[in-house]
Write an enzyme that holds these catalytic residues in place. Structure first.
Site, PDB file in Angstrom:
ATOM      1  N   SER A 184     -31.445 -13.494 -14.384  1.00 35.31           N
ATOM      2  CA  SER A 184     -31.185 -12.146 -14.869  1.00 35.31           C
ATOM      3  C   SER A 184     -31.714 -11.135 -13.880  1.00 35.31           C
ATOM      4  CB  SER A 184     -31.860 -11.921 -16.227  1.00 35.31           C
ATOM      5  OG  SER A 184     -31.719 -10.576 -16.658  1.00 35.31           O
ATOM      6  N   TYR A 202     -39.323 -12.544 -21.673  1.00 37.45           N
ATOM      7  CA  TYR A 202     -37.999 -12.787 -21.105  1.00 37.45           C
ATOM      8  C   TYR A 202     -37.995 -12.484 -19.606  1.00 37.45           C
ATOM      9  CZ  TYR A 202     -32.973 -12.441 -20.291  1.00 37.45           C
ATOM     10  OH  TYR A 202     -31.688 -12.605 -19.797  1.00 37.45           O
TER      11      TYR A 202
END
Length: 267
Positions: free
Chosen positions: A144, A157
């Site tokens: 990501s 995350y």
């Protein structure tokens, strides 16, 4: 340079295949003639997907209903993959949480680390020796743009994606010239269809429509990049912007700005 050719016994593995990018990756691989091992928690969704892919493309699609965040549960899958002819591995499964980490459930945060980072490491190490021995293989890791910078209110995350971003690009360098491709997919917001306004999540409401990218486009772009052994593919304007900001902007400036947005996602 291209993806490994489909073979009778070879399998492409897709984790998180029951929805989203994972489902789109499975469909794209099946359309290219690859038989599959579909992995996710929800077995009934995988069964339905396997039937659709077999009917549409004639490929074999095996189902493994496994909670990859649980070490004991994934141990059997890891052992199986180490013994199989795995031609392509798509490490796609992942979860995210939003809000101050001190207010979140520690057990779920730990499961997020297991799924987003440790499971990616385990599955990759399971298939890698066979790929290196055959001098052929391809590994797609879904990281990501969030892994390029500290993101308050998305702490676990962002940290797990920082791990897989670095792992992917480091591994790619180690494998240079041995016939095994490694590509990092770092997407921004991705969805299949625009949601009903009455059912839209807070993420749907806060992120403008033009910043979302389609799952089918993302899957095709990712596999095309993997076939070319590209280091990183970053589909979508938001992910491109976050990648640039994460690499070139002072973190003391970007972290509070991005963190304030993610605080809204946590309600």
């Amino acid at each position: 340079m291209s993806l490994p050719n489909p073979t009778e016994h070879g399998r492409a593995v897709v984790t998180g295949a029951s929805s989203g990018i994972g489902e789109a990756l499975a469909a794209e691989l099946a359309a290219r003639g690859h038989s599959l091992i579909l992995v996710a928690r929800r077995g009934e969704l995988l069964d339905a997907l396997a039937q659709r892919l077999h009917a549409a493309h004639g490929v074999t699609a095996e189902v493994r209903a496994v909670d990859l965040s649980a070490r004991d549960a994934r141990a059997g899958l890891v052992a199986e993959l180490a013994e199989r002819e795995i031609t392509i591995l798509c490490n796609n499964a992942g979860i995210a949480t939003f809000g101050p980490v001190a207010d979140l459930d520690p057990g779920y945060e730990r499961a997020q680390v297991e799924l987003n980072a440790v499971a990616v490491h385990d599955l990759t190490l399971a298939v890698l020796p066979g790929m290196v021995a055959r001098k052929s293989g391809a590994i797609l890791i879904v990281g990501s743009a969030a892994g390029n910078m500290p993101i308050p209110n998305n702490t676990t995350y962002a940290a797990t994606k920082a791990f897989v971003n670095s792992f992917s690009e480091s591994l790619r360098s180690e494998l240079k010239g041995c016939g095994v491709h490694v590509t990092l997919l770092a997407p921004g917001p991705v969805r299949t269809t625009a949601p009903d306004p009455a059912e839209a999540s807070i993420v749907d409401r806060l992120v403008p429509d033009f910043l979302w990218v389609d799952t089918e486009y993302t899957a095709k772009a990712a596999l095309d990049a993997l076939g070319r052994n590209k280091m990183r593919v970053v589909p979508g304007l938001l992910s491109k912007g976050m990648s640039v900001a994460g690499q070139y902007s002072p973190r003391a400036i970007t972290a509070p700005i991005v963190g304030s947005f993610y605080k809204k996602l946590g309600g």
